[in-house]
Design a protein around this motif. Sequence first.
Motif, PDB file in Angstrom:
ATOM      1  N   VAL A 181      38.245  46.623  42.796  1.00 22.43           N
ATOM      2  CA  VAL A 181      38.606  45.006  43.177  1.00 22.43           C
ATOM      3  C   VAL A 181      38.850  45.179  44.165  1.00 22.43           C
ATOM      4  O   VAL A 181      38.434  44.103  45.252  1.00 22.43           O
ATOM      5  CB  VAL A 181      39.505  44.831  41.804  1.00 22.43           C
ATOM      6  N   TYR A 182      39.691  46.640  45.378  1.00 23.61           N
ATOM      7  CA  TYR A 182      39.833  46.322  46.291  1.00 23.61           C
ATOM      8  C   TYR A 182      38.778  46.208  47.163  1.00 23.61           C
ATOM      9  O   TYR A 182      38.799  45.341  48.499  1.00 23.61           O
ATOM     10  CB  TYR A 182      40.796  47.485  46.294  1.00 23.61           C
ATOM     11  N   ARG A 184      36.064  44.864  46.776  1.00 20.88           N
ATOM     12  CA  ARG A 184      35.649  43.109  46.754  1.00 20.88           C
ATOM     13  C   ARG A 184      36.205  42.762  48.040  1.00 20.88           C
ATOM     14  O   ARG A 184      35.490  41.676  48.218  1.00 20.88           O
ATOM     15  CB  ARG A 184      35.884  42.431  45.682  1.00 20.88           C
ATOM     16  N   PHE A 185      37.336  42.737  48.763  1.00 25.83           N
ATOM     17  CA  PHE A 185      38.041  41.810  49.437  1.00 25.83           C
ATOM     18  C   PHE A 185      37.780  42.180  51.145  1.00 25.83           C
ATOM     19  O   PHE A 185      38.213  44.468  50.841  1.00 25.83           O
ATOM     20  CB  PHE A 185      39.290  41.740  48.809  1.00 25.83           C
ATOM     21  N   HIS A 206      44.428  44.270  52.710  1.00 25.14           N
ATOM     22  CA  HIS A 206      43.111  43.480  52.086  1.00 25.14           C
ATOM     23  C   HIS A 206      43.795  42.340  51.496  1.00 25.14           C
ATOM     24  O   HIS A 206      45.082  42.146  51.459  1.00 25.14           O
ATOM     25  CB  HIS A 206      41.861  43.626  50.974  1.00 25.14           C
ATOM     26  N   ASP A 208      43.066  39.135  48.520  1.00 26.90           N
ATOM     27  CA  ASP A 208      41.298  38.794  47.373  1.00 26.90           C
ATOM     28  C   ASP A 208      41.682  37.048  47.272  1.00 26.90           C
ATOM     29  O   ASP A 208      41.903  36.419  48.907  1.00 26.90           O
ATOM     30  CB  ASP A 208      41.888  39.117  46.190  1.00 26.90           C
ATOM     31  N   ASP A 209      40.188  36.775  46.836  1.00 23.39           N
ATOM     32  CA  ASP A 209      40.323  34.614  47.159  1.00 23.39           C
ATOM     33  C   ASP A 209      41.088  34.138  46.450  1.00 23.39           C
ATOM     34  O   ASP A 209      40.846  33.170  46.111  1.00 23.39           O
ATOM     35  CB  ASP A 209      39.322  35.298  45.669  1.00 23.39           C
ATOM     36  N   LEU A 214      46.223  42.587  49.660  1.00 24.24           N
ATOM     37  CA  LEU A 214      46.619  43.917  48.305  1.00 24.24           C
ATOM     38  C   LEU A 214      47.050  44.904  49.109  1.00 24.24           C
ATOM     39  O   LEU A 214      45.736  45.304  50.382  1.00 24.24           O
ATOM     40  CB  LEU A 214      45.021  43.620  47.708  1.00 24.24           C
ATOM     41  N   TRP A 237      45.296  43.853  39.568  1.00 24.85           N
ATOM     42  CA  TRP A 237      44.465  43.878  40.734  1.00 24.85           C
ATOM     43  C   TRP A 237      43.865  42.403  39.594  1.00 24.85           C
ATOM     44  O   TRP A 237      42.943  42.484  39.666  1.00 24.85           O
ATOM     45  CB  TRP A 237      44.229  44.114  41.529  1.00 24.85           C
ATOM     46  N   THR A 239      41.100  39.180  39.143  1.00 25.11           N
ATOM     47  CA  THR A 239      40.319  37.911  40.272  1.00 25.11           C
ATOM     48  C   THR A 239      40.200  36.773  39.426  1.00 25.11           C
ATOM     49  O   THR A 239      39.996  37.088  37.743  1.00 25.11           O
ATOM     50  CB  THR A 239      39.021  38.182  40.826  1.00 25.11           C
TER      51      THR A 239
END
Length: 247
Positions: A181-182, A184-185, A206, A208-209, A214, A237, A239
């Motif tokens: 997940v980390y 991805r951003f 980071h 996120d959306d 993060l 985390w 999304t």
Amino acid sequence: MATSRTYLAVPHSDKAQARTRAGRLDDGRSALRFDKGRALWYALPGADMAALSPWKLDPLAVGVNAGDAPTQFAYFLRAQGADLPGPAVMDGMRQRIRMTDDKPGKKSCTYVGHLDGLPNGWFNDFRDGGTANPTRWVFRGETADPQAALHLKAITAQRQWDRMAAKRQQQDNKAGNVAHVYRRFSQAAQHPYLAKKGVQAMHGVHIDDRQRLLIPLRNRDGQIRSPITPGRGVSSWRTRPPVRTTA
């Protein structure tokens, strides 16, 4: 062939024979090691378990460790990992007690013992949700046997090791998801939390959306293990699922 650490019931008189039969692994290491903390021998992954079959654990052997039902039932419960502080209560009523690796205040297992007729009982561990078919015990009237005590000790050690290994695997799986997940951003630049604190985002922070910062917590090997979201503390985390649109 052993796929993980495998405890054995090797008495002191058999240790030389067991080590000889165990031999060495492909990398040259001895296939058998001694756990000093538990005073037990165990086979390493890759060991030939057929060669070590004389010392493989036998759960049924635990039953010959005592001649009286309450003591024998207590040995059975401890072999399942129960932290039984005294003699087993065998009055037909449900008893809730701790497991040996429970956190303080927790009582994760239940047992019931019966003395009427042929003594018997059952045990259920609820840490994994419990089971509709609890582990059952029936009295065996044999006399005391020191070898049975060794089997009991090794069985208990194996159960504890297996549970710790499963917990480590669960933690590794969760850490892998966190890292996924980390990544991805992208790197954070500006954020109301940072502006309020009057600081800049360090490299590796980071966003996120959902506009959450993060911050990864890493172990000494640099692997991401758990997350921190400022204002929320340690958390998972996640999304939001993609929004479906229609033409």
